[in-house]
Design a protein around this motif. Structure first.
Motif, PDB file in Angstrom:
ATOM      1  N   ALA A 296      -4.586 -46.374 -73.513  1.00 24.20           N
ATOM      2  CA  ALA A 296      -3.451 -45.922 -74.321  1.00 24.20           C
ATOM      3  C   ALA A 296      -2.129 -46.469 -73.799  1.00 24.20           C
ATOM      4  O   ALA A 296      -1.997 -46.792 -72.614  1.00 24.20           O
ATOM      5  CB  ALA A 296      -3.409 -44.402 -74.335  1.00 24.20           C
ATOM      6  N   CYS A 297      -1.169 -46.582 -74.723  1.00 23.77           N
ATOM      7  CA  CYS A 297       0.193 -46.954 -74.343  1.00 23.77           C
ATOM      8  C   CYS A 297       0.749 -45.865 -73.425  1.00 23.77           C
ATOM      9  O   CYS A 297       0.629 -44.682 -73.722  1.00 23.77           O
ATOM     10  CB  CYS A 297       1.063 -47.099 -75.592  1.00 23.77           C
ATOM     11  SG  CYS A 297       2.838 -47.173 -75.263  1.00 23.77           S
ATOM     12  N   SER A 298       1.369 -46.275 -72.319  1.00 21.59           N
ATOM     13  CA  SER A 298       1.838 -45.295 -71.341  1.00 21.59           C
ATOM     14  C   SER A 298       3.038 -44.499 -71.854  1.00 21.59           C
ATOM     15  O   SER A 298       3.345 -43.427 -71.345  1.00 21.59           O
ATOM     16  CB  SER A 298       2.216 -46.008 -70.038  1.00 21.59           C
ATOM     17  OG  SER A 298       3.262 -46.928 -70.303  1.00 21.59           O
ATOM     18  N   GLU A 299       3.731 -45.045 -72.857  1.00 20.66           N
ATOM     19  CA  GLU A 299       4.918 -44.367 -73.377  1.00 20.66           C
ATOM     20  C   GLU A 299       4.582 -43.370 -74.486  1.00 20.66           C
ATOM     21  O   GLU A 299       5.075 -42.265 -74.505  1.00 20.66           O
ATOM     22  CB  GLU A 299       5.912 -45.392 -73.933  1.00 20.66           C
ATOM     23  CG  GLU A 299       7.118 -45.706 -73.078  1.00 20.66           C
ATOM     24  CD  GLU A 299       7.625 -44.610 -72.164  1.00 20.66           C
ATOM     25  OE1 GLU A 299       8.293 -43.683 -72.671  1.00 20.66           O
ATOM     26  OE2 GLU A 299       7.378 -44.664 -70.950  1.00 20.66           O
ATOM     27  N   CYS A 300       3.743 -43.815 -75.462  1.00 24.69           N
ATOM     28  CA  CYS A 300       3.529 -42.969 -76.640  1.00 24.69           C
ATOM     29  C   CYS A 300       2.077 -42.576 -76.856  1.00 24.69           C
ATOM     30  O   CYS A 300       1.777 -41.773 -77.728  1.00 24.69           O
ATOM     31  CB  CYS A 300       4.066 -43.662 -77.896  1.00 24.69           C
ATOM     32  SG  CYS A 300       3.076 -45.074 -78.426  1.00 24.69           S
ATOM     33  N   GLY A 301       1.154 -43.144 -76.070  1.00 23.72           N
ATOM     34  CA  GLY A 301      -0.235 -42.739 -76.195  1.00 23.72           C
ATOM     35  C   GLY A 301      -1.016 -43.489 -77.268  1.00 23.72           C
ATOM     36  O   GLY A 301      -2.171 -43.174 -77.536  1.00 23.72           O
ATOM     37  N   TYR A 302      -0.405 -44.492 -77.903  1.00 19.65           N
ATOM     38  CA  TYR A 302      -1.084 -45.285 -78.940  1.00 19.65           C
ATOM     39  C   TYR A 302      -2.309 -45.984 -78.348  1.00 19.65           C
ATOM     40  O   TYR A 302      -2.250 -46.522 -77.230  1.00 19.65           O
ATOM     41  CB  TYR A 302      -0.094 -46.309 -79.501  1.00 19.65           C
ATOM     42  CG  TYR A 302      -0.657 -47.196 -80.589  1.00 19.65           C
ATOM     43  CD1 TYR A 302      -0.682 -46.761 -81.917  1.00 19.65           C
ATOM     44  CD2 TYR A 302      -1.166 -48.463 -80.288  1.00 19.65           C
ATOM     45  CE1 TYR A 302      -1.194 -47.576 -82.911  1.00 19.65           C
ATOM     46  CE2 TYR A 302      -1.680 -49.274 -81.276  1.00 19.65           C
ATOM     47  CZ  TYR A 302      -1.697 -48.831 -82.592  1.00 19.65           C
ATOM     48  OH  TYR A 302      -2.209 -49.632 -83.568  1.00 19.65           O
ATOM     49  N   ASP A 303      -3.388 -45.988 -79.087  1.00 22.05           N
ATOM     50  CA  ASP A 303      -4.622 -46.614 -78.616  1.00 22.05           C
ATOM     51  C   ASP A 303      -4.473 -48.130 -78.654  1.00 22.05           C
ATOM     52  O   ASP A 303      -4.388 -48.723 -79.731  1.00 22.05           O
ATOM     53  CB  ASP A 303      -5.784 -46.157 -79.505  1.00 22.05           C
ATOM     54  CG  ASP A 303      -7.135 -46.588 -78.946  1.00 22.05           C
ATOM     55  OD1 ASP A 303      -7.156 -47.467 -78.046  1.00 22.05           O
ATOM     56  OD2 ASP A 303      -8.153 -46.053 -79.406  1.00 22.05           O
TER      57      ASP A 303
ATOM     58  N   LYS B 176       3.265 -56.186 -77.233  1.00 24.54           N
ATOM     59  CA  LYS B 176       4.148 -55.031 -77.449  1.00 24.54           C
ATOM     60  C   LYS B 176       3.356 -53.927 -78.138  1.00 24.54           C
ATOM     61  O   LYS B 176       2.530 -54.217 -79.004  1.00 24.54           O
ATOM     62  CB  LYS B 176       5.277 -55.440 -78.391  1.00 24.54           C
ATOM     63  CG  LYS B 176       6.601 -55.721 -77.729  1.00 24.54           C
ATOM     64  CD  LYS B 176       7.597 -55.957 -78.853  1.00 24.54           C
ATOM     65  CE  LYS B 176       9.024 -56.075 -78.441  1.00 24.54           C
ATOM     66  NZ  LYS B 176       9.871 -56.244 -79.629  1.00 24.54           N
ATOM     67  N   CYS B 177       3.612 -52.705 -77.778  1.00 30.86           N
ATOM     68  CA  CYS B 177       2.965 -51.584 -78.461  1.00 30.86           C
ATOM     69  C   CYS B 177       3.460 -51.546 -79.908  1.00 30.86           C
ATOM     70  O   CYS B 177       4.676 -51.530 -80.135  1.00 30.86           O
ATOM     71  CB  CYS B 177       3.303 -50.279 -77.757  1.00 30.86           C
ATOM     72  SG  CYS B 177       2.820 -48.813 -78.666  1.00 30.86           S
ATOM     73  N   PRO B 178       2.564 -51.548 -80.900  1.00 31.62           N
ATOM     74  CA  PRO B 178       3.000 -51.546 -82.292  1.00 31.62           C
ATOM     75  C   PRO B 178       3.665 -50.225 -82.700  1.00 31.62           C
ATOM     76  O   PRO B 178       4.377 -50.156 -83.710  1.00 31.62           O
ATOM     77  CB  PRO B 178       1.712 -51.774 -83.095  1.00 31.62           C
ATOM     78  CG  PRO B 178       0.587 -51.533 -82.157  1.00 31.62           C
ATOM     79  CD  PRO B 178       1.105 -51.586 -80.757  1.00 31.62           C
ATOM     80  N   GLU B 179       3.450 -49.217 -81.914  1.00 31.78           N
ATOM     81  CA  GLU B 179       3.985 -47.898 -82.256  1.00 31.78           C
ATOM     82  C   GLU B 179       5.414 -47.710 -81.710  1.00 31.78           C
ATOM     83  O   GLU B 179       6.306 -47.287 -82.431  1.00 31.78           O
ATOM     84  CB  GLU B 179       3.048 -46.814 -81.695  1.00 31.78           C
ATOM     85  CG  GLU B 179       3.374 -45.412 -82.144  1.00 31.78           C
ATOM     86  CD  GLU B 179       3.121 -45.149 -83.636  1.00 31.78           C
ATOM     87  OE1 GLU B 179       2.328 -45.898 -84.244  1.00 31.78           O
ATOM     88  OE2 GLU B 179       3.741 -44.226 -84.173  1.00 31.78           O
ATOM     89  N   CYS B 180       5.612 -48.038 -80.450  1.00 35.73           N
ATOM     90  CA  CYS B 180       6.917 -47.739 -79.841  1.00 35.73           C
ATOM     91  C   CYS B 180       7.607 -48.991 -79.258  1.00 35.73           C
ATOM     92  O   CYS B 180       8.750 -48.897 -78.802  1.00 35.73           O
ATOM     93  CB  CYS B 180       6.793 -46.671 -78.765  1.00 35.73           C
ATOM     94  SG  CYS B 180       5.943 -47.229 -77.288  1.00 35.73           S
ATOM     95  N   GLY B 181       6.903 -50.119 -79.243  1.00 34.23           N
ATOM     96  CA  GLY B 181       7.540 -51.359 -78.794  1.00 34.23           C
ATOM     97  C   GLY B 181       7.533 -51.566 -77.293  1.00 34.23           C
ATOM     98  O   GLY B 181       8.137 -52.516 -76.801  1.00 34.23           O
TER      99      GLY B 181
HETATM  100 ZN    ZN Z   1       3.635 -47.105 -77.437  1.00 34.56          ZN
END
Ligand code: ZN
Length: 163
Positions: free
Chosen positions: A137-144, A153-158
């Motif tokens: 998971a993304c360490s910032e927002c938990g996106y898989d 880049k995380c597609p959810e929070c960048g």
């Molecule tokens: Zn994220």
């Protein structure tokens, strides 16, 4: 992401408030801070913090005391659990209420309760923040992040993952 930033801000704000209340609680061991004023009909009101308790009174005994701020030495911690030093003092488990026509009324609460109550939001926010996301998971927002490149880049929070 914005929500998360707010949570982080709230966490530190609540921690600061808790720290201030704890500092005040500790300081009440040595100092007694109070503020007195006159209500309707010249009734003397008084709010104070000292000996580990906070009190709010409409006390006739304070009629001769000057109004405004007052700082004096505090006689150790009492917490509102020990009443032996003051005869007739009716503290019960850190809470005190007394009323009589010749005196007025007084309300008191131990700072133990106040400090615990002030620390609760901070403790809950710290606990909520302690939650760790899984290894994928993304360490910032938990996106898989499974299926994404390791440096994408995380597609959810960048957030760009740091290794
Ligand atoms: Zn994220």
């Amino acid at each position: 992401m914005r929500r998360r930033r707010f949570r982080k801000w709230a966490k530190w704000a609540c921690t600061a408030v808790a720290m201030m209340v704890l500092a005040l609680t500790v300081a009440s061991r040595w100092w007694m801070v109070s503020y007195g004023w006159r209500g309707s009909g010249g009734a003397p009101y008084h709010v104070g913090i000292g000996t580990g308790v906070v009190t709010y009174e409409r006390n006739i005994a304070f009629e001769k005391r000057p109004t405004g701020w007052d700082l004096r030495a505090s006689a150790g911690w009492q917490w509102g659990f020990v009443s032996a030093e003051i005869p007739g003092n009716q503290w019960r488990l850190g809470v005190y209420y007394y009323s009589s026509p010749g005196f007025g009324w007084a309300l008191g609460v131990t700072l133990v309760y106040v400090a615990a109550l002030a620390s609760l939001p901070a403790a809950l926010l710290w606990y909520a923040d302690r939650r760790r996301f899984g290894p994928h998971a993304c360490s910032e927002c938990g996106y898989d992040r499974r299926g994404l490149a390791a440096d994408a880049k995380c597609p959810e929070c960048g957030t760009v993952p740091t290794k």
